[in-house]
Scaffold this motif. Structure first.
Motif, PDB file in Angstrom:
ATOM      1  N   PRO A 303      -3.265  14.067  -0.046  1.00  0.00           N
ATOM      2  CA  PRO A 303      -3.856  13.744   1.258  1.00  0.00           C
ATOM      3  C   PRO A 303      -4.414  12.326   1.387  1.00  0.00           C
ATOM      4  N   LEU A 304      -4.187  11.451   0.404  1.00  0.00           N
ATOM      5  CA  LEU A 304      -4.787  10.113   0.463  1.00  0.00           C
ATOM      6  C   LEU A 304      -4.410   9.390   1.756  1.00  0.00           C
ATOM      7  N   SER A 305      -5.391   8.657   2.305  1.00  0.00           N
ATOM      8  CA  SER A 305      -5.166   7.960   3.575  1.00  0.00           C
ATOM      9  C   SER A 305      -4.738   6.505   3.392  1.00  0.00           C
ATOM     10  N   ILE A 306      -4.482   6.103   2.136  1.00  0.00           N
ATOM     11  CA  ILE A 306      -4.130   4.697   1.889  1.00  0.00           C
ATOM     12  C   ILE A 306      -2.696   4.369   2.285  1.00  0.00           C
ATOM     13  N   TYR A 307      -1.897   5.409   2.587  1.00  0.00           N
ATOM     14  CA  TYR A 307      -0.492   5.178   2.903  1.00  0.00           C
ATOM     15  C   TYR A 307      -0.328   4.875   4.378  1.00  0.00           C
ATOM     16  N   ASN A 308       0.562   3.947   4.694  1.00  0.00           N
ATOM     17  CA  ASN A 308       0.860   3.676   6.097  1.00  0.00           C
ATOM     18  C   ASN A 308       2.243   4.204   6.432  1.00  0.00           C
ATOM     19  N   GLY A 309       3.280   3.405   6.172  1.00  0.00           N
ATOM     20  CA  GLY A 309       4.615   3.906   6.463  1.00  0.00           C
ATOM     21  C   GLY A 309       5.172   4.591   5.225  1.00  0.00           C
ATOM     22  N   VAL A 310       5.469   5.873   5.305  1.00  0.00           N
ATOM     23  CA  VAL A 310       6.071   6.575   4.182  1.00  0.00           C
ATOM     24  C   VAL A 310       7.328   7.279   4.670  1.00  0.00           C
ATOM     25  N   VAL A 311       8.480   6.920   4.095  1.00  0.00           N
ATOM     26  CA  VAL A 311       9.748   7.535   4.472  1.00  0.00           C
ATOM     27  C   VAL A 311      10.190   8.441   3.334  1.00  0.00           C
TER      28      VAL A 311
END
Ligand SMILES: [Zn+2]
Length: 564
Positions: A303-311
């Motif tokens: 659930p980390l919120s550090i990711y922006n675009g993840v494909v």
């Protein structure tokens, strides 16, 4: 119309790249009047957490003036033996909070406010929430002196800026300027076969890749042969211009054939998610090599919120016969960057070295609870304490239990219980639950005692057993002895320690009256400051009671004299 819509969505997702809304610039000043040299950056990977602020070095000294970063009021004072030590929180009218940790002491005004309450509570450790009108401060006002209290490995100020929901944000985003013209350092790159039947260089196991330096400062690797679902991981740090410390980077981006695959950055991290660091890193590799490899793919239950675009969760689908170009770019806050290009050749492999996972009798799904009981010992692991479905290695060995391996992280406490109904009362009193470390030494695990069962909650896998502590803590005066005149002393110092279960508490009095003593666990020292003004007699009977975690007590008494 339909095409327009798709284009619109595409632009929108680019626009949300910058995850954090505009933050005020020039509102917060640096909290120290010295050039800012860091021993820690925001988001830096630490033990079980991301670093929540900047660690500002204080020239190897304590006692430097710490100033309020902006106008506001002292909203919280927290004094503790561990953690941030002496810490001050300032609430600002724009909704943000600044935090200053590991302080030596507070400014005279705030220190007086604190001491009054420590004496009335008769405790060094305390947490206070002053009203807005009680301790207002101006921007640049002296609020404290820098120190090394709490969990601090050397003199520095821990400085945080938190948003209105108390989520720490990267202070560099607010214009707190740190000189940096060095590129990030990449010191490890790994490929991970993930999917069933996937391989990298004919192996189903993690592969360390050799980094080949290029003339332009970037790296490349030899062409990987791979097939199926794979991912990558990187070990990287940043050095600022003015210090050799290996700090955290700001941003990592990866792309496949020019299209973004995953992008993560360290702008804002809530305390609630901080422990998921153990899910970001290859924890097994970290445990065995002391190097934190950040995975450039993200499991669906992360659930980390550090990711922006993840494909596709950052995972790549490599097909037989196709060529790929995977590029990773690491950046620091100033935009200095390091690029790695990884050529991949899709190649179906006949023979693959299989995964070296071991199976056991105890399989558990990460999202289900697990419990087992044998030999009077019970183990309970709540759901979502593990990140992955796991074959647990559990061995009952007499009155000891081995619960899996400490190179696997636990997100929540598991409970281990010991049946003590057969143990005589007198013996039971001295027992505690200990974890046996890799050197075979027992360490205290907070033990809850009921008449027939002892339990402990722990987030560390390993060996647990019952251990007896029959030795009381030791007490030794440092700068005085019984019957002495000590008029010229400014402090009263005593060393305390406990051999096994550890110090649980202490209480000091002079002529029957409570005196405040600060406990510094790093050098086992209790210190009373005579400037508190509570010791006013010439003849003083000092009494110190120290208790360990199973209730063994040592009482030290001495007489000293002071001219007043
Ligand atoms: Zn810090």
């Amino acid at each position: 119309m339909k095409q327009f819509f798709i284009l619109f969505i595409g632009l929108f997702s680019l626009a949300t790249y910058a995850q954090v809304d505009n933050v005020p610039q020039d509102y917060f000043e640096k909290p120290l009047d010295i050039p800012l040299i860091l021993s820690g950056t925001f988001g830096e990977l630490r033990s079980n957490h991301f670093h929540a602020g900047l660690d500002i070095k204080t020239q190897g000294r304590q006692g430097l003036e710490v100033k309020s970063s902006a106008k506001g009021y002292v909203s919280r004072i927290k004094i503790q033996h561990y953690g941030y030590g002496k810490a001050l929180y300032i609430q600002h009218p724009n909704g943000y909070t600044t935090v200053y940790g590991h302080l030596q002491k507070l400014s005279p005004k705030i220190e007086a406010y604190l001491k009054e309450r420590q004496y009335s509570k008769e405790s060094y450790e305390i947490e206070l929430f002053p009203e807005p009108a009680e301790l207002p401060v101006e921007q640049g006002e002296l609020i404290a002196f820098s120190g090394n209290t709490g969990g601090s490995g050397g003199p520095h100020v821990h400085f945080e800026i938190r948003d209105g929901s108390q989520r720490p944000m990267n202070p560099e985003m607010f214009g707190i300027d740190i000189e940096d013209n060095r590129d990030p350092i990449v010191d490890g790159l790994f490929a991970y076969p993930i999917g069933e039947g996937a391989h990298v260089n004919n192996s189903a196991n993690r592969q360390k890749l050799r980094l080949i330096p290029q003339n332009d400062g970037s790296y490349t690797t030899n062409t990987l042969e791979a097939c199926g679902e794979i991912g990558f991981g990187i070990s990287t740090v940043d050095q600022k211009s003015l210090a050799p410390n290996k700090n955290g980077v700001y941003k990592i981006e990866a792309s496949l054939n020019g299209s973004p695959v995953i992008n993560l950055d360290f702008q804002r991290i809530s305390f609630g998610e901080s422990r998921y660091l153990n899910f970001l890193i290859d924890y097994e590799y970290y445990s065995n090599h002391r190097k934190r490899v950040q995975k450039l793919f993200k499991e669906s239950n992360n659930p980390l919120s550090i990711y922006n675009g993840v494909v596709n969760e950052g995972k790549l689908e490599i097909e037989d016969g196709l060529d790929y170009n995977y590029v990773v770019e690491v950046k620091d806050f100033k935009g200095n960057s390091k690029t790695i290009r990884i050529p991949i050749k899709g190649n179906f492999a006949g023979e693959i070295t299989p995964k070296d996972d071991k199976t056991t009798d105890y399989f558990t799904n990460y999202n289900e609870t697990f419990s087992i009981q044998e030999n009077g010992i019970d183990i309970y692991i709540p759901k979502n304490a593990l990140y992955y479905d796991t074959f647990l290695d559990i061995q009952f060995m007499g009155d000891t239990v081995k619960v899996h391996h400490n190179d696997v992280p636990l997100h929540k406490n598991m409970t281990i219980g010991f049946d003590v109904s057969d143990i005589p009362e007198a013996e039971k009193e001295k027992l505690f639950i200990a974890r046996i470390n890799s050197y075979g030494r027992p360490s205290y695990s907070t033990t809850y005692k009921k008449p027939t069962r002892f339990t402990t909650g722990t987030r560390t896998f390993g060996e647990y057993t019952l251990v007896a502590d029959v030795t009381p803590p030791s007490i030794r005066p440092v700068n005085f002895s019984d019957g002495q005149w000590i008029s010229s002393n400014s402090t009263l110092k005593v060393k305390i320690s406990d051999d096994l279960s550890g110090i649980q508490g202490y209480r000091a009095t002079v002529n029957g009256k409570f005196i405040l003593m600060e406990y510094e666990y790093k050098n086992n020292t209790l210190t009373h400051d005579f400037s508190d003004g509570v010791i006013t007699e010439t003849e003083n009977n000092f009494k110190l009671i120290v208790t360990d975690n199973v209730g063994n007590v040592n009482i030290y008494e001495a007489k000293f004299f002071r001219k007043n």
